[in-house]
Design an enzyme around this catalytic site. Structure first.
Site, PDB file in Angstrom:
ATOM      1  N   HIS A  74       1.040  -1.010  -0.147  1.00  0.00           N
ATOM      2  CA  HIS A  74      -0.533  -0.171  -0.004  1.00  0.00           C
ATOM      3  C   HIS A  74       0.873   1.351   0.273  1.00  0.00           C
ATOM      4  O   HIS A  74       0.087   2.436  -0.379  1.00  0.00           O
ATOM      5  CB  HIS A  74      -0.862  -0.337   0.973  1.00  0.00           C
ATOM      6  CG  HIS A  74      -2.146  -0.587   1.244  1.00  0.00           C
ATOM      7  ND1 HIS A  74      -2.491  -2.460   0.971  1.00  0.00           N
ATOM      8  CD2 HIS A  74      -2.829  -0.443  -0.113  1.00  0.00           C
ATOM      9  CE1 HIS A  74      -3.110  -2.951   0.731  1.00  0.00           C
ATOM     10  NE2 HIS A  74      -4.073  -2.098   0.243  1.00  0.00           N
ATOM     11  N   GLU A 107     -10.807 -11.057  -4.294  1.00  0.00           N
ATOM     12  CA  GLU A 107      -8.823 -10.983  -4.312  1.00  0.00           C
ATOM     13  C   GLU A 107      -8.994 -11.679  -3.966  1.00  0.00           C
ATOM     14  O   GLU A 107      -7.389 -12.103  -3.230  1.00  0.00           O
ATOM     15  CB  GLU A 107      -9.293  -9.803  -3.310  1.00  0.00           C
ATOM     16  CG  GLU A 107      -9.878  -9.608  -2.421  1.00  0.00           C
ATOM     17  CD  GLU A 107      -9.117  -8.206  -2.452  1.00  0.00           C
ATOM     18  OE1 GLU A 107      -8.463  -7.348  -2.570  1.00  0.00           O
ATOM     19  OE2 GLU A 107     -10.639  -7.443  -1.179  1.00  0.00           O
ATOM     20  N   ASP A 113      -4.618  -8.381  -4.200  1.00  0.00           N
ATOM     21  CA  ASP A 113      -4.185  -9.421  -3.225  1.00  0.00           C
ATOM     22  C   ASP A 113      -4.196 -10.537  -4.366  1.00  0.00           C
ATOM     23  O   ASP A 113      -4.339 -12.108  -3.503  1.00  0.00           O
ATOM     24  CB  ASP A 113      -5.639  -8.896  -2.346  1.00  0.00           C
ATOM     25  CG  ASP A 113      -5.383  -7.927  -1.470  1.00  0.00           C
ATOM     26  OD1 ASP A 113      -3.498  -8.535  -1.128  1.00  0.00           O
ATOM     27  OD2 ASP A 113      -5.631  -7.113  -1.227  1.00  0.00           O
ATOM     28  N   CYS A 138      -9.794  -3.298 -10.262  1.00  0.00           N
ATOM     29  CA  CYS A 138      -9.530  -2.261  -9.571  1.00  0.00           C
ATOM     30  C   CYS A 138      -7.729  -2.746  -8.722  1.00  0.00           C
ATOM     31  O   CYS A 138      -7.564  -1.557  -7.995  1.00  0.00           O
ATOM     32  CB  CYS A 138     -10.299  -1.468  -8.572  1.00  0.00           C
ATOM     33  SG  CYS A 138     -11.041  -2.342  -6.974  1.00  0.00           S
TER      34      CYS A 138
HETATM   35  C1  PEP Z   1      -6.500  -5.335  -4.119  1.00  0.00           C
HETATM   36  O1  PEP Z   1      -5.980  -6.308  -3.513  1.00  0.00           O
HETATM   37  O2  PEP Z   1      -5.920  -5.353  -5.622  1.00  0.00           O
HETATM   38  C2  PEP Z   1      -7.362  -3.902  -3.874  1.00  0.00           C
HETATM   39  C3  PEP Z   1      -7.493  -3.388  -4.891  1.00  0.00           C
HETATM   40  O3  PEP Z   1      -7.348  -3.492  -2.817  1.00  0.00           O
HETATM   41  P1  PEP Z   1      -5.546  -2.680  -1.840  1.00  0.00           P
HETATM   42  O4  PEP Z   1      -5.096  -3.447  -2.916  1.00  0.00           O
HETATM   43  O5  PEP Z   1      -6.462  -2.069  -1.343  1.00  0.00           O
HETATM   44  O6  PEP Z   1      -5.629  -4.567  -0.963  1.00  0.00           O
HETATM   45 MG    MG Z   2      -6.764  -5.974  -2.184  1.00  0.00          MG
END
Ligand code: PEP
Ligand code: MG
Length: 574
Positions: A193, A434, A458, A505
Site C-alpha cells: 500500500h 481477491e 491481493d 481495481c
Molecule cells: C487489490 O487487492 O487489488 C485492491 C485493489 O485492494 P488493496 O490494494 O487496497 O488491497
Molecule cells: Mg485488496
C-alpha cells in the site's frame, strides 16, 4: 563519491533532490533552509522551546505529591536529563548554525541519531529508553510548532527526497500534505500500500533498496529513477545533466497526454470502456476529475481511519463520503468498506499476528466488530442520497460472509429508517474478488451481489503465496503467472455470462502494458490511480477489441512464461 543502488521501481518518473533521512512519526515536521539572517533567531527559538519544556517538567515534578511512588518521578528525571544532554541540545544548535536547518528539522535529525545509538545498546532496559528520547523531542516539537519560525517563500520542500528504512501506508499518506519530490526505502514490495500511495501521488519512488538508509547521508544529492528502480547517490555533473534532460522529456510527454482528457474512452471498433479512479482521501477527487475519470471505482476508506487517535464517527464519515459523491456530479462512486489489517493498522490496535495478511483483515475484521461496521454502513447509505454511491466489500471468500454483510446492510437501513434519514434503498452492494477461492467459486457471488471488482494485488498475493509488502519475495510476485491470468479471465467471463458488471481495481488496471490483455479478456471497467488514466486511455484508443479477443484466448492457454511474455509483447505491438 557517486554510487548507484538498484531496487524495485514502484512509481514512475524522475526526481532530483537532496536526501532527507526519516523514520516514522517525524514526517509532519517542516523542513526548510533558513535565510542566513535568521539563524541566530532560530537558535534562540530552539533554546526558548527547550526552556519551556524544562519549565513544564519542573511543574510536573512539583505537582507530584512527595509521597508518590518513585517510578512516577523517575520518568520526569530521565526526561530532564535528556533535555540537558549535549547530543540532543548542543548538536541541534550546531546543526541549525552549520546547515541552516530550521529548528524542528535539526532536532529530529539529532533525535534519529540518538535513537540509533540507543538501538545499539545491549542492555534491554537502556535500549528501551529510546522511547523517552522520542517523547522529550515530541514535547519540544510541540512548543516549536506553536511558535513558527521563518520558512522561506519558496522552500526546498519540493526537492526533498525522503530516505527511510521502511514507510507504512499511514506514513506515506502524509506526503499528500508535504511537498516531497520522491522517496526511497530499504524494505517494501511493488504493490504494498505504500507503493500504491506513491503512485497515486505521482511521485517517483524506489523500494527494496536494502541498505539505502545506512549508506546515504542527510542532504546527499540524489536521483530517483522510479521507472527503472534506480537510485543514484551523489551523481557527477554529466549524469545529472542527462537526468535533467530525461526529466523534461517525461514532463513533455505528460503534457501531451493531457490532451486526451476529454476524449471518449472507446476502442477502435467502438466499444465504450469506463476508466475510473482509485482514491484514498476525499481530497483526491480533484485529481480524479482533472484526469477525466468516469467515476471513482475504488475509494479505499481505511485511510480516513489512519494517523489519528480514535475512529471517525458516523457524521464525519458521512460528510467525507457525501463530499466525494457530490464532487463526482452523478458519476459512480464505489466506496469500499474498511480494509484494515495486514499492512494498515489502526493506531493503538496493532495486533501481533504471525501472518497478518492471512489474519483478521478487511471484512473479517468488520464482521468481528459489527458496531464499527454498522457505523460505516450508515454513513455510506446516507451519502447515497447525494449521488451514485455503491458499496464494495473486500476479502470475501465465504457465502456466510456475504449473507452476514447483506444482513448488516439491511440492519443499517432499518436504523436510518427509524431515524427518518434519507438513503438510496437500491444501493448496490459489490464484492471484491481477491481471494482465489472466491474466483474459483463465483456462484454465490454472482447470485447474491450486484457487481464484482477484481483486486489483482491481493489476488496475486494469495494465489502465489507472496506477501506483497515483503521485498525478499518480490521477484516472485508475478501478474503474468498463468494461474493469475486464468482466474482473472474466468471472473470477467463468468460475470459477463451472468450479466453482472465486473471491474478490475488492482494495480494491473493501471499498467498500460496490460491494458490490451485485460481488454482482450472482455474487461470494460478499469479503476486505477488517476495518474495512470490518460496513459491507459491512450492504449484503449489504439486497440481493436475483436482482434484482441482471439489473441488473448490463445495467450491464456500458454503455460511457458517466456512464450507468454512474447505473446504479450506481440499483442502490445499490433
Ligand atoms: C487489490 O487487492 O487489488 C485492491 C485493489 O485492494 P488493496 O490494494 O487496497 O488491497
Ligand atoms: Mg485488496
Amino acid at each position: 563519491m557517486s554510487f548507484t543502488l538498484h531496487g524495485l521501481a514502484v512509481s514512475n518518473g524522475i526526481a532530483i533532490g537532496h536526501a532527507h533521512l526519516v523514520s516514522h512519526a517525524v514526517l509532519e515536521v517542516e523542513h526548510y533552509v533558513l535565510p542566513g539572517r535568521y539563524v541566530d533567531e532560530e537558535v534562540a527559538r530552539f533554546d526558548q522551546a527547550v526552556a519551556a519544556v524544562r519549565g513544564e517538567l519542573d511543574g510536573l515534578m512539583a505537582g507530584v505529591a512527595a509521597a508518590a511512588p518513585s517510578e512516577l518521578t523517575a520518568f520526569i528525571d530521565v526526561h530532564q536529563m535528556l533535555l540537558a544532554d549535549p547530543l540532543l541540545v548542543e548538536a541541534t544548535r550546531a546543526l541549525i548554525r552549520s546547515r541552516r536547518c530550521n529548528a524542528e528539522w535539526a532536532l529530529v535529525q539529532q533525535m534519529e541519531q540518538a535513537v540509533g545509538q540507543f538501538e545499539q545498546i545491549e542492555d534491554e532496559y537502556l535500549r528501551e529508553r529510546k522511547a523517552d528520547v522520542v517523547q522529550v523531542v515530541e514535547r519540544v516539537l510541540k512548543v516549536l510548532m506553536g511558535r513558527p519560525g521563518h520558512p522561506p517563500k519558496h522552500g526546498r520542500g519540493e526537492q526533498l527526497i525522503v530516505v527511510a528504512h521502511d514507510l507504512s501506508p499511514a506514513d506515506t499518506i502524509q506526503f499528500k500534505q508535504l511537498k516531497i519530490g520522491g522517496f526511497v526505502t530499504d524494505l517494501g514490495g511493488a504493490t504494498s500500500h505504500t507503493a500504491i500511495v506513491a503512485r497515486s501521488l505521482a511521485i517517483p519512488a524506489v523500494v527494496g533498496l536494502h541498505h539505502a538508509r545506512d549508506l546515504i547521508r542527510e542532504d546527499d544529492m540524489l536521483i530517483v529513477d522510479g521507472t527503472r528502480g534506480v537510485l543514484i547517490v551523489d551523481p557527477d555533473a554529466r549524469v545529472l545533466e542527462e537526468y535533467r534532460l530525461r526529466k523534461s522529456a517525461l514532463e513533455l510527454e505528460r503534457a501531451k497526454l493531457r490532451r486526451l482528457k476529454k476524449a471518449r474512452a472507446a476502442t477502435l471498433d467502438g466499444e465504450q470502456i469506463a476508466l475510473a479512479a482509485n482514491i484514498e482521501l476525499p481530497g483526491d477527487v480533484a485529481q480524479a476529475r482533472a484526469a477525466g475519470a468516469a467515476g471513482v471505482g475504488l475509494f479505499r476508506t481505511e485511510f480516513l481511519f489512519l494517523n489519528r487517535d480514535g475512529m471517525p464517527g458516523e457524521e464525519e464519515q458521512y460528510q467525507a463520503y457525501r463530499s466525494v459523491a457530490e464532487a463526482m456530479e452523478g458519476g459512480p462512486v464505489v466506496i469500499r468498506t474498511l480494509d484494515i489489517g495486514a499492512d494498515k493498522n489502526l493506531r493503538g490496535v496493532e495486533r501481533l499476528e504471525a501472518n497478518p495478511a492471512l489474519g483478521q483483515r478487511a471484512i473479517r475484521y468488520c464482521l468481528a466488530e459489527p458496531q464499527l461496521f454498522l457505523t460505516q454502513l450508515r454513513a455510506i447509505l446516507r451519502a447515497s442520497a447525494h449521488g451514485r454511491v455503491k458499496v464494495l466489500v473486500p476479502m470475501l471468500a465465504h457465502a456466510h460472509e456475504i449473507d452476514q454483510t447483506l444482513a448488516l446492510v439491511g440492519q443499517a437501513k432499518e436504523q436510518l429508517r427509524a431515524r427518518g434519514q434519507a438513503f438510496d434503498d437500491g444501493l448496490e452492494v459489490g464484492g471484491m474478488i481477491e481471494i482465489p477461492a472466491a474466483a474459483l467459486a463465483l456462484g454465490v457471488f454472482l447470485e447474491k451481489l450486484d457487481f464484482l471488482s477484481i483486486g489483482t494485488n491481493d489476488l496475486i498475493q494469495y494465489t502465489l503465496a507472496i506477501d506483497r509488502s515483503d521485498e525478499a519475495v518480490a521477484h516472485l510476485y508475478d501478474p503474468l503467472h498463468p494461474a493469475v491470468l486464468r482466474l482473472i479471465a474466468h471472473t470477467i467471463q463468468a460475470g459477463r455470462r451472468a450479466g453482472l458488471p465486473v471491474a478490475v481495481c488492482g494495480e494491473m488496471a493501471g499498467d498500460p502494458q496490460l491494458t490490451r490483455l485485460l481488454l482482450g479478456m472482455g474487461l470494460t471497467q478499469f479503476s486505477m490511480h488517476p495518474a495512470q488514466i490518460l496513459e491507459v486511455k491512450q492504449e484503449v484508443l489504439r486497440s481493436n477489441l475483436a482482434e484482441l479477443r482471439r489473441k488473448v484466448l490463445r495467450l491464456l492457454a500458454v503455460d511457458d512464461p517466456v512464450r507468454l511474455r512474447q505473446k504479450l509483447e506481440r499483442l502490445n505491438a499490433i
